[in-house]
Design a protein around this motif. Sequence first.
Motif, PDB file in Angstrom:
ATOM      1  N   GLU A  60       0.849  -1.192   0.000  1.00  0.00           N
ATOM      2  CA  GLU A  60       0.000   0.000   0.000  1.00  0.00           C
ATOM      3  C   GLU A  60       0.882   1.237   0.000  1.00  0.00           C
ATOM      4  N   VAL A  61       0.295   2.339  -0.426  1.00  0.00           N
ATOM      5  CA  VAL A  61       1.067   3.573  -0.531  1.00  0.00           C
ATOM      6  C   VAL A  61       1.394   4.070   0.877  1.00  0.00           C
ATOM      7  N   PRO A 150      20.036 -10.694  -4.808  1.00  0.00           N
ATOM      8  CA  PRO A 150      21.329 -11.014  -4.206  1.00  0.00           C
ATOM      9  C   PRO A 150      21.974 -12.213  -4.894  1.00  0.00           C
ATOM     10  N   VAL A 182      13.932 -11.473   3.720  1.00  0.00           N
ATOM     11  CA  VAL A 182      15.240 -10.820   3.822  1.00  0.00           C
ATOM     12  C   VAL A 182      15.073  -9.353   3.456  1.00  0.00           C
ATOM     13  N   THR A 184      14.634  -5.221   5.511  1.00  0.00           N
ATOM     14  CA  THR A 184      13.766  -4.548   6.488  1.00  0.00           C
ATOM     15  C   THR A 184      13.484  -3.110   6.041  1.00  0.00           C
ATOM     16  N   SER A 186      11.069  -0.393   3.354  1.00  0.00           N
ATOM     17  CA  SER A 186       9.648  -0.040   3.272  1.00  0.00           C
ATOM     18  C   SER A 186       8.807  -1.236   2.836  1.00  0.00           C
ATOM     19  N   LYS A 296      18.306   7.346   5.670  1.00  0.00           N
ATOM     20  CA  LYS A 296      17.750   6.656   4.502  1.00  0.00           C
ATOM     21  C   LYS A 296      16.289   7.074   4.435  1.00  0.00           C
ATOM     22  N   GLY A 346      14.808  -4.896  -2.226  1.00  0.00           N
ATOM     23  CA  GLY A 346      14.797  -3.601  -2.891  1.00  0.00           C
ATOM     24  C   GLY A 346      15.160  -3.659  -4.369  1.00  0.00           C
ATOM     25  N   PHE A 347      15.651  -2.516  -4.862  1.00  0.00           N
ATOM     26  CA  PHE A 347      15.820  -2.324  -6.303  1.00  0.00           C
ATOM     27  C   PHE A 347      17.231  -1.817  -6.600  1.00  0.00           C
ATOM     28  N   HIS A 460      24.803   1.292   4.004  1.00  0.00           N
ATOM     29  CA  HIS A 460      23.923   0.486   3.155  1.00  0.00           C
ATOM     30  C   HIS A 460      22.756   1.344   2.721  1.00  0.00           C
ATOM     31  N   HIS A 462      20.362   2.524  -0.830  1.00  0.00           N
ATOM     32  CA  HIS A 462      20.191   2.442  -2.284  1.00  0.00           C
ATOM     33  C   HIS A 462      20.321   3.815  -2.933  1.00  0.00           C
TER      34      HIS A 462
HETATM   35  P1  NAP Z   1      15.065  -0.930   0.272  1.00  0.00           P
HETATM   36  O1  NAP Z   1      14.574   0.232   1.015  1.00  0.00           O
HETATM   37  O2  NAP Z   1      16.267  -0.769  -0.586  1.00  0.00           O
HETATM   38  O3  NAP Z   1      15.285  -2.080   1.299  1.00  0.00           O
HETATM   39  C1  NAP Z   1      15.902  -3.270   0.911  1.00  0.00           C
HETATM   40  C2  NAP Z   1      16.180  -4.081   2.135  1.00  0.00           C
HETATM   41  O4  NAP Z   1      16.871  -5.254   1.728  1.00  0.00           O
HETATM   42  C3  NAP Z   1      17.110  -3.354   3.119  1.00  0.00           C
HETATM   43  O5  NAP Z   1      16.734  -3.679   4.417  1.00  0.00           O
HETATM   44  C4  NAP Z   1      18.474  -3.918   2.765  1.00  0.00           C
HETATM   45  O6  NAP Z   1      19.376  -3.917   3.838  1.00  0.00           O
HETATM   46  C5  NAP Z   1      18.104  -5.347   2.424  1.00  0.00           C
HETATM   47  N1  NAP Z   1      19.076  -5.959   1.536  1.00  0.00           N
HETATM   48  C6  NAP Z   1      19.366  -5.622   0.267  1.00  0.00           C
HETATM   49  N2  NAP Z   1      20.314  -6.420  -0.227  1.00  0.00           N
HETATM   50  C7  NAP Z   1      20.630  -7.269   0.769  1.00  0.00           C
HETATM   51  C8  NAP Z   1      21.556  -8.318   0.883  1.00  0.00           C
HETATM   52  N3  NAP Z   1      22.345  -8.682  -0.131  1.00  0.00           N
HETATM   53  N4  NAP Z   1      21.619  -8.976   2.064  1.00  0.00           N
HETATM   54  C9  NAP Z   1      20.817  -8.633   3.098  1.00  0.00           C
HETATM   55  N5  NAP Z   1      19.926  -7.641   3.053  1.00  0.00           N
HETATM   56  C10 NAP Z   1      19.839  -6.974   1.898  1.00  0.00           C
HETATM   57  O7  NAP Z   1      13.925  -1.535  -0.694  1.00  0.00           O
HETATM   58  P2  NAP Z   1      12.338  -1.509  -0.491  1.00  0.00           P
HETATM   59  O8  NAP Z   1      11.980  -1.827   0.880  1.00  0.00           O
HETATM   60  O9  NAP Z   1      11.776  -2.320  -1.593  1.00  0.00           O
HETATM   61  O10 NAP Z   1      11.986   0.009  -0.734  1.00  0.00           O
HETATM   62  C11 NAP Z   1      12.557   0.714  -1.841  1.00  0.00           C
HETATM   63  C12 NAP Z   1      11.847   2.011  -2.028  1.00  0.00           C
HETATM   64  O11 NAP Z   1      10.576   1.741  -2.588  1.00  0.00           O
HETATM   65  C13 NAP Z   1      11.553   2.789  -0.761  1.00  0.00           C
HETATM   66  O12 NAP Z   1      12.609   3.600  -0.363  1.00  0.00           O
HETATM   67  C14 NAP Z   1      10.391   3.599  -1.191  1.00  0.00           C
HETATM   68  O13 NAP Z   1      10.860   4.727  -1.892  1.00  0.00           O
HETATM   69  C15 NAP Z   1       9.672   2.677  -2.134  1.00  0.00           C
HETATM   70  N6  NAP Z   1       8.554   1.967  -1.491  1.00  0.00           N
HETATM   71  C16 NAP Z   1       7.432   2.667  -1.302  1.00  0.00           C
HETATM   72  C17 NAP Z   1       6.364   2.035  -0.737  1.00  0.00           C
HETATM   73  C18 NAP Z   1       5.096   2.793  -0.572  1.00  0.00           C
HETATM   74  O14 NAP Z   1       4.271   2.403   0.165  1.00  0.00           O
HETATM   75  N7  NAP Z   1       4.869   3.881  -1.274  1.00  0.00           N
HETATM   76  C19 NAP Z   1       6.418   0.732  -0.329  1.00  0.00           C
HETATM   77  C20 NAP Z   1       7.582   0.038  -0.541  1.00  0.00           C
HETATM   78  C21 NAP Z   1       8.644   0.666  -1.131  1.00  0.00           C
HETATM   79  P3  NAP Z   1      20.260  -2.600   4.148  1.00  0.00           P
HETATM   80  O15 NAP Z   1      19.326  -1.620   4.787  1.00  0.00           O
HETATM   81  O16 NAP Z   1      21.305  -3.089   5.065  1.00  0.00           O
HETATM   82  O17 NAP Z   1      20.766  -2.138   2.834  1.00  0.00           O
END
Ligand code: NAP
Length: 496
Positions: A60-61, A150, A182, A184, A186, A296, A346-347, A460, A462
Amino acid sequence: MSASLTPRRNEPVVAIVGAGMGGISAGVLLRRAGIGSFTIYESAERVGGTWWHNRYPGAEVDVDSYVYSFPFARHDWSRTHARQPELHAYLEGVVTDHGLIPHLRLGTGVTRAVWDDDLAGYHLTLSSGETAFCNVLISGVGFLNVPNLPDWPGLADFTGPCFHTARWEPQHDLTGKRVAVVGTGSTASQVVPALQPLVGEVVVFQREPGWVIPKGDRDYTAEERRKLRSPLVHLVRRAKWYWATEKRLWGGATYRPGSPVNQMAERAGRAYLAKVFADRPDLAEACTPSYPFWGKRPIYSSDYYPALTQPNVTLVPKAVRSVTARGVVDADGTEHPVDVLVLATGFQPVNYLAHLAVVGRDGRTLHDHWAGEPRAFLGMTVPGFPNFFMLYGPGTNLAHGGSLIFQSECQVRYVMDALRRTLTGGHRVIEVRPEPAAEYRERYRNEIAQMVWAHPSVTHTHFKNSRGEIWTASPWPVPTYWAWTRSVDPTDFTVA
Ligand code: NAP
């Protein structure tokens, strides 16, 4: 903007890449401007971009629903923070209601675009193997579109279902299963509370905790929905939301590590941790970040921390070292047996335009031009790449959690203004001059270096590329960006 950009017979052919929010918005405004010769290429089978790909439980947003809609298509949202199905249905509705269906090529991506000076446009290679041509190329692919997968040793040997959150596999019955999540960020903060009541056990692997801000999501009451249907109430609510969100960026103090307002935010984050984990000091300690607040993008969630306290949820505050056939091995070498592996990892935000090679005037690709430093004037346009615009391009991500819809609206209007000026002047080509682009880059570098996101303790993230540089996040309040993009300054461009 004038109702019509140009007589129909002189219309430029426009290609929009991506039918997410940016691409849809561009399509609607092109139609409104009287340009009918455009195609929206979308590699997925459905429109919606992020809101189509991210169909994980709990999606959800995380900004308020009433700011998360196009100004030309207000919506009667059911919740304070709309869920993915409602958001996706909204976007499909906009596409239908605004006459974009005939312009859509679903299941067809654009993989290459090569500039042709003589024809004043780009030769396109499509994922179907076909070719096409456009005069103006607009990228609406965003930047959170390439999953970060990964390469842990043993990952390929895992025998259970294993998938990324942006490629959720709904066919698996997770009832009673031990599920590893894996990450933590958003996404994980939404997945974990949604999975917890459904599955046998959730094992959450946390490499580095994030700061969490309670979101307060809930269904709107009938009375609230009635009030929000009034355009005036809607407008006032939006204005208040923008003021509350954007004022944090004025002067930048909130995002300067060590500033009183930054420390005040951190105290609020710590107070929330202490309150929610009053009976779990182990979780309070494990979930407290070691970097300054806002380092972050914050995680907006009211149910993530409470979910961690549930008896069937285990937080492993360690990175993943490797994967075995039936489990995940943490950094200390302990194997955690699991049935399902969910990658909320994540991405690749710094990997802009990962699937689209744009070749400019001098035969070089944009990626070669960038050399690991993705940058663009106002985040949209690059010297040497005429008639090419990016929506949600480098340096425009709202790291502070502002609404991307308005940011994207600013960009679409700016692109429309650039086209209008080009065409009404009898020209076919518009290109940003190198000087303003270089000046903008320097201004960006200076500004971003002072932000908390660039703090050395934030390792860490992105936001940073492999050299530790930030080219993703915007250091400016959206109103500042709005002022800069209200209209094109002709001295910034050459036209021909
Ligand atoms: P993220 O913020 O990049 O989080 C990725 C998570 O995976 C982090 O906890 C990261 O750890 C972990 N990770 C990545 N590679 C890893 C590895 N090799 N080993 C262990 N852990 C690893 O990605 P996301 O949660 O998908 O969110 C990305 C962005 O999408 C957000 O910042 C936001 O802008 C957007 N988003 C928006 C919404 C919304 O509701 N509008 C919802 C979801 C996402 P580290 O912290 O240690 O790097």
